[in-house]
Enzyme design. Structure first.
Site, PDB file in Angstrom:
ATOM      1  N   GLU A   1       0.877  -1.049   0.088  1.00 58.35           N
ATOM      2  CA  GLU A   1      -0.051   0.035  -0.110  1.00 58.35           C
ATOM      3  C   GLU A   1       0.866   1.312  -0.071  1.00 58.35           C
ATOM      4  O   GLU A   1       1.872   1.234   0.683  1.00 58.35           O
ATOM      5  CB  GLU A   1      -0.918   0.182   1.125  1.00 58.35           C
ATOM      6  CG  GLU A   1      -1.639   1.313   1.746  1.00 58.35           C
ATOM      7  CD  GLU A   1      -2.144   1.208   3.312  1.00 58.35           C
ATOM      8  OE1 GLU A   1      -2.907   2.110   3.461  1.00 58.35           O
ATOM      9  OE2 GLU A   1      -1.824   0.278   3.834  1.00 58.35           O
ATOM     10  N   TRP A   2       0.454   2.382  -0.575  1.00 60.03           N
ATOM     11  CA  TRP A   2       1.191   3.690  -0.889  1.00 60.03           C
ATOM     12  C   TRP A   2       0.709   4.345   0.280  1.00 60.03           C
ATOM     13  O   TRP A   2      -0.526   4.530   0.676  1.00 60.03           O
ATOM     14  CB  TRP A   2       1.127   4.215  -2.060  1.00 60.03           C
ATOM     15  CG  TRP A   2       1.517   5.563  -1.879  1.00 60.03           C
ATOM     16  CD1 TRP A   2       0.793   6.917  -1.714  1.00 60.03           C
ATOM     17  CD2 TRP A   2       3.016   6.066  -2.143  1.00 60.03           C
ATOM     18  NE1 TRP A   2       1.836   7.757  -1.683  1.00 60.03           N
ATOM     19  CE2 TRP A   2       3.243   7.333  -2.216  1.00 60.03           C
ATOM     20  CE3 TRP A   2       4.131   5.142  -2.538  1.00 60.03           C
ATOM     21  CZ2 TRP A   2       4.191   8.176  -2.266  1.00 60.03           C
ATOM     22  CZ3 TRP A   2       5.327   5.710  -2.795  1.00 60.03           C
ATOM     23  CH2 TRP A   2       5.399   7.126  -2.736  1.00 60.03           C
TER      24      TRP A   2
ATOM     25  N   ASP B   1      13.368  -3.752  14.734  1.00 61.21           N
ATOM     26  CA  ASP B   1      14.207  -2.931  14.047  1.00 61.21           C
ATOM     27  C   ASP B   1      13.986  -1.363  14.090  1.00 61.21           C
ATOM     28  O   ASP B   1      13.762  -0.910  13.065  1.00 61.21           O
ATOM     29  CB  ASP B   1      14.315  -3.168  12.528  1.00 61.21           C
ATOM     30  CG  ASP B   1      15.712  -2.659  11.701  1.00 61.21           C
ATOM     31  OD1 ASP B   1      16.310  -1.908  12.470  1.00 61.21           O
ATOM     32  OD2 ASP B   1      15.661  -2.734  10.653  1.00 61.21           O
TER      33      ASP B   1
END
Length: 302
Positions: free
Chosen positions: A94-95, A203
Site C-alpha cells: 500500500e502507498w 528494527d
C-alpha cells in the site's frame, strides 16, 4: 529491469499493467530499490532487490502482517510478493501518503507500541516461527524459554564472533562483548520474567516509522505507520532501546509509552545491553564508528 518487476507485481496483485501512468524512484530502505507506481486504479509502493534471497521479502511480508494482526499498530497492507519463478524478488505494498508528525502523533505511536508489547504471547517462549533478516543480515530466531540465553546466543555472540573473524573486532574487543553476553541472563532475565514476552518490531529506528496523512475531514494530524520490521518475540525494552539510536525519537513518544505501560526500574542500566545488538549489526554492515560504539555499549552492559 524496472518494467519487468512492475509488470510482475501488477499481474500478481490483479492490477492492469496497461493502466500504469508512471513510476517514480523512492527510497526502498538501506538495501532495496523502490518505486512509487501510479495507475488509474491507485498508487502503490514497490520494492525489489536483485541480490536478495527468495525468502527475503516473504519474511518481511509475514512480519508486517503479524504486527497488523494484533490490531495495535498500523503497517502498510501487503498487496503481493514475488513468487519462485520471478527473476528478481519484490514486494508490493500500500502507498502511504506521508504527513509531518506533531507531538500527538508521536505520543500515539508510543501508546500503540506499548499496546503491541502488552498483548499476551501464547506459549511464553522467545524467538519466532522462522529465521528472518535485519537489514540484509540473517537473524536467527530459534525458540527458547530463557531470554538471557536467547539474547546472548542468537543475537550477540554470533555477530561478535563473525566480526572478529573478519578482523573488525580485536581479541580484546571481542572479550568485552563476550563478557556482556555472559552477564545477559543475570541482567535481563529478572525483568523479562516480570514483563513477559512481547511481539517486537525488531528494527525500530526513526527511518522505519512513517506518518500517514489523514483523509480530509477526519481530523488534523498524522497516523503512525511502522515499516521494515524484523519481528520476533522478545523483551519489550529491545524496541525502546533501539529507538534511542540513529537519530532517536522525541520525548512525546516515550511519554505515550509510559502512559500506557510504564517501564520497570533499571531500564537505563539494561539499555546498553539491548543497544549492543543493533550496533553490532551496523558494525557488520557499515563498519566505521559503529565498531567503537558497540564496544562501549558492551563495556557499559558488562
Amino acid at each position: 529491469m524496472n518494467r519487468a518487476v512492475v509488470n510482475s507485481a501488477c499481474r500478481a496483485a490483479g492490477i492492469d499493467a496497461s493502466q500504469v501512468l508512471g513510476t517514480r524512484p523512492v527510497r526502498g530502505g538501506c538495501v532495496n530499490e523502490g518505486l512509487e507506481v501510479r495507475s488509474t486504479e491507485g498508487r502503490y509502493f514497490l520494492k525489489w532487490n536483485a541480490d536478495a534471497g527468495r525468502g527475503f521479502f516473504r519474511v518481511e511480508a509475514e512480519g508486517l502482517e503479524a504486527l497488523a494482526a494484533t490490531g495495535t499498530v498500523r503497517t502498510p497492507e501487503v498487496l503481493a510478493r514475488s513468487r519462485r519463478d520471478d527473476e528478481v524478488p519484490w514486494l508490493l505494498l500500500e502507498w502511504i501518503e506521508e504527513a509531518r508528525p506533531h507531538d500527538g502523533a508521536w505520543r500515539r505511536l508510543g501508546r500503540e507500541l506499548a499496546q503491541l508489547h502488552r498483548r499476551p504471547r501464547e506459549d511464553g517462549r522467545y524467538g519466532w516461527s522462522s529465521d528472518n533478516v535485519i537489514g540484509s543480515l540473517p537473524q536467527p530466531n530459534r525458540r527458547t524459554a530463557d531470554w538471557g540465553e536467547f539474547w546472548a546466543e542468537l543475537r550477540i555472540r554470533p555477530l561478535a564472533r563473525e566480526l572478529h573473524a573478519r578482523g573488525t573486532l580485536t581479541a580484546r574487543q571481542l572479550a568485552a562483548v563476550e563478557n556482556s553476553a555472559a552477564r545477559a541472563g543475570a541482567l535481563l532475565n529478572p525483568v523479562a520474567r516480570e514483563d513477559g514476552p512481547s511481539l517486537l518490531h525488531g528494527d525500530l529506528w526513526s527511518g522505519n516509522v512513517l506518518f500517514a496523512r489523514r483523509p480530509e475531514g477526519s481530523g488534523a494530524g498524522a497516523a503512525p505507520v511502522l515499516i521494515d520490521p524484523a519481528v520476533y518475540v522478545g523483551h519489550r525494552e529491545v524496541d525502546l532501546a533501539m529507538s534511542r539510536l540513529f537519530g532517536g525519537f522525541p520525548p512525546a513518544f516515550y511519554e505515550g509509552y509510559e502512559d500506557e505501560w510504564p517501564l520497570r526500574p533499571g531500564q537505563a542500566r539494561r539499555r546498553p545491553a539491548y543497544q549492543l545488538y543493533p550496533l553490532l549489526v551496523h558494525a557488520r554492515l557499515f563498519g566505521g564508528g559503529y565498531v567503537g560504539a558497540a564496544v562501549r555499549a558492551a563495556a557499559a552492559a558488562g
